[in-house]
Design a protein around this motif. Structure first.
Motif: not given
Length: 286
Positions: A273-275, A279-283, A144-150, A71-75
């Motif tokens: 991840i996709l969202a 959302e931050n794709h601009a530029g 940065v998208l941080a899932f359960e970060p250390g 799914e990620l590589a499709a976009r």
């Protein structure tokens, strides 16, 4: 000291398992060996579009992302990294002795990929590495998208005890595992042999650093923290802290989820991840 397997047999068995899982990667991919100051780093590339760099949790390797790759590589152009100093196809030649070294390593990886900026997505230790880079070498970071970060004060013993309990579940039959843990049992069962054979690798990494308030204030890119309600930390306290310090932050607490939320919530993880990247794709050029 640099990271290495305890002996040749352990290395051969590990890479035989690695290859078996690699063949499950669901979309065409290219393997890149990116040279850094600390050795060659293996990166798996798939797809086209704005770039996302995926950083696994400890010992997960790039292959831990195969459940999300299609799914990620499709976009997007997806780069999944074998963290240097841990088991995988990266070859460490110089020790990582500090948080600056870790930032230098990851900055070298991003420079070698050839994009002006990339989205960083990390789980646990991978999230820590992404945030560490954003505080020290942010030039190539779009967000940065941080899932359960250390990096937020998890007690070592508590983490070890949680890890033992989590890994013990990986040996349960699928029918039982479905009853005691959220998520698809195939995820844990697929990665189980790789993780356990990776225990025969002598890991070399810098000591985990706890982020200071000033470091968090310095993060000047869109940042999204995703925490489990049953995290090893107090998720609400951490969310409140980063919301008060990080200028461009969003937080989400996933009900019922633990530190293994990426295994428990596959569809939610992919959607987040996709969202975030959208959302931050601009530029951000493809």
């Amino acid at each position: 000291m640099v990271g290495k397997f305890v002996d040749q047999k352990a290395q051969e068995r590990y890479f035989a398992t690695y290859e078996a899982i690699r063949r499950k990667w669901p979309v065409p991919s290219e393997e890149l060996d990116v040279e850094t100051r600390f050795g060659s780093t293996r990166v798996r590339r798939s797809g086209t579009g704005s770039p996302i760099v995926l950083l696994p949790g400890a010992m997960g390797t790039s292959l831990s992302w195969y459940f999300y790759a299609a799914e990620l590589a499709a976009r997007h152009t997806v780069y999944a990294v074998d963290t240097i100093g841990e088991p995988g196809h990266s070859v460490q030649t110089r020790p990582l002795e500090s948080t600056d070294d870790e930032a230098d390593w990851l900055a070298d990886v991003l420079a070698g990929l050839g994009h002006e900026k990339v989205h960083l997505v990390g789980i646990s230790r991978g999230a820590y590495l992404a945030l560490n880079l954003a505080t020290r070498r942010p030039t190539g970071v779009a967000g940065v998208l941080a899932f359960e970060p250390g990096g937020f004060g998890i007690a070592f013993l508590r983490f070890v005890l949680w890890s033992i309990g989590e890994l013990a579940r990986w040996w349960l039959p699928a029918a039982i595992l479905r009853r005691v843990s959220a998520g698809d049992p195939a995820v844990r069962h697929t990665m189980r042999p790789l993780v356990f054979r990776g225990l025969r690798y002598k890991i070399q990494m810098a000591p985990l650093h706890e982020f200071t308030d000033d470091e968090l204030r310095s993060i000047d890119v869109p940042t999204y923290f995703v925490l489990g309600e049953r995290s090893l930390l107090n998720a609400r306290e951490l969310a409140s802290r980063v919301e008060s310090l990080v200028p461009r932050v969003r937080t989400e607490i996933v009900p019922g989820a633990t530190h293994a939320l990426n295994l428990e919530e596959l569809e939610l993880t992919t959607a987040q991840i996709l969202a975030f990247a959208g959302e931050n794709h601009a530029g951000l050029p493809d």
